[in-house]
Design an enzyme around this catalytic site. Structure first.
Site: not given
Ligand code: GLY
Ligand code: MN
Ligand code: MN
Length: 438
Positions: A39, A243, A260, A271, A350, A354, A361, A384, A388, A405, A407
């Site tokens: 619950d 990620h 990040d 972000d 990437h 965005h 996003h 960003e 890598y 990175r 950003e």
């Protein structure tokens, strides 16, 4: 409880939307409250479109906008007050609160939805909904519509068109008005303070999750309900997992730490990514790669200004990263060919950013009529770029496992842009100075 002075903002949004809708009807449910186990439920986070139009924070609520309806244009279905439930699960505004505090013209118990929706749909040609977002809502809607069809002999007609609400609403959301910019500035301020704290809290031997705790403690102390997305705290080679959220490794001297993370404040996100040395000092190879990413970020931010096509800042980042990779000896060949073929994708897989807003996003089209749209004041986007470098036989080991990175959150202004998150150190000298406690 929502201060009454906020009400006109939400009323104006509903009015603006209704102008576009003409004689259609919009039905906007909030998000379902997701069970966790038994619950126990996950913390409730409202649907962004619903919250944008209502600011109503409770689960089990549906907003209906019915322009021109004499009894009222803004209807809110919500949970009724209930002393027993409120003792266990917290306060409710109830149908009266929906009217008095949230400006609904009419409000009904959520349990009345099935009984009332068919009548509300009668004789409305177009229905604006986010189809495909919540399966239960989609099937409820179809049931209501077929019920109206069942009554067509009485002279009523059922809606003939279903329109994606996002076509209208997300175009509104993509331009942030002053009140939203203020919230985003606050989320940004909180986020940069947390990144500064995390930099100072990092040291060899600490765990990634311990640094995450410092960061998220600062978010919460500042009033953020929760992170806008799962925080990425990635030491060493973990930074090459885009990620990465396990956050369970021990930090090593000589490694970089990529963080990040962004706070969510009243449903607005920040972000931000910063990458810095665990021990406070960049090694020469780390410094060299960092300078390339930083130069690419600066070039990309310079391309964020009104009238620029949205692709331009990504192209600026790709050009700068390609130049840097050539200088480092990580790419070989003709510059223009390397750019044309997207050779840097091996290290930069990437895009450069965005939309940012209520969703990390955020909603809003990137292309219009298959053309990258032009930037306008009030838009907010992330910039960003990153590199890598996974170990490989053809790559000098000194570069192996470097993941970087940087950003920031950039608001398009009339004069160009404003970096909302500039308060988190990003120049090498500033990072080293900050980490040294200076
Ligand atoms: N934190 C998710 C992103 O940077 O897009
Ligand atoms: Mn981002
Ligand atoms: Mn991010």
């Amino acid at each position: 409880m929502k201060p009454a002075h906020h009400r006109p903002i939400y009323q104006r949004r509903r009015q603006d939307l209704m102008c576009f809708m003409r004689d259609g009807i919009a039905i906007v449910p909030t998000a379902p409250h997701q069970p966790r186990n038994g619950d126990v439920l996950f913390p409730f986070r409202p649907d962004s479109d619903f919250y944008y139009l209502t600011h109503f924070p409770e689960p089990e609520a549906v907003a209906v906008l019915a322009p021109g309806r004499p009894e009222g244009e803004f209807l809110l279905f919500c949970r009724e007050r209930n002393a027993r439930h409120e003792t266990w699960d917290g306060r409710r505004h109830g149908t009266e609160g929906a009217r008095l505090e949230y400006g609904a013209d009419q409000s009904f118990a959520i349990g009345e939805l099935d009984a009332r929706m068919p009548a509300l749909l009668q004789n409305r040609d177009r229905v604006f909904v986010n189809m495909g977002r919540y399966a239960d809502f989609d099937s409820d809607l179809m049931r209501w519509v077929s019920e109206v069809r069942g009554h067509q002999r009485t002279g009523v007609h059922a809606p003939g068109e279903f329109v994606h609400l996002g076509h209208l609403l997300h175009e509104m959301r993509v331009i942030k008005k002053k009140d939203e910019q203020k919230l985003m500035r606050n989320a940004a301020r909180l986020t940069t303070a947390a990144h500064r704290r995390a930099m100072r809290a990092s040291a060899p031997g600490r765990y990634e999750y311990q640094v995450q705790a410092e960061l998220e403690c600062e978010f919460r102390l500042g009033g953020s309900q929760w992170p806008a997305y799962p925080s990425i705290v990635a030491g060493g080679e973990n930074a090459c997992i885009l990620h990465y959220t396990d956050n369970n490794c021990v930090l090593q001297s000589g490694d970089l730490l990529l963080i990040d993370a962004g706070a969510e404040l009243d449903c607005y996100a920040a972000d931000v990514t910063r990458t810095f040395p665990v021990n406070g000092t960049f090694s020469d190879p780390q410094r060299a790669v960092y300078e390339v990413v930083l130069a690419a970020q600066k070039a990309a931010i310079d391309a964020v200004k009104p009238e620029q096509p949205l692709c331009r800042y990504h192209e600026a980042a790709v050009a700068a990263l390609t130049d840097g990779l050539i200088d480092l000896g990580l790419l070989r060949g003709e510059r223009h060919e390397l750019i044309e073929t997207g050779a840097c994708r091996r290290f930069y897989m990437h895009r450069t950013g965005h939309w940012l807003g209520m969703d990390v996003h955020d909603v809003g089209d990137y292309k219009i009529d298959n053309q990258w749209r032009l930037l306008e004041p009030g838009m907010v986007l992330t910039v960003e770029p990153g590199l890598y470098i996974k170990p490989a036989a053809d790559i000098d080991p000194k570069w192996h496992n470097i993941g970087i990175r940087i950003e920031d959150d950039i608001l398009v202004t009339r004069a160009g842009n404003e970096n909302l998150t500039a308060d988190a150190p990003r120049e090498i000298a500033d990072i080293e100075k900050w980490m040294a406690g200076a």
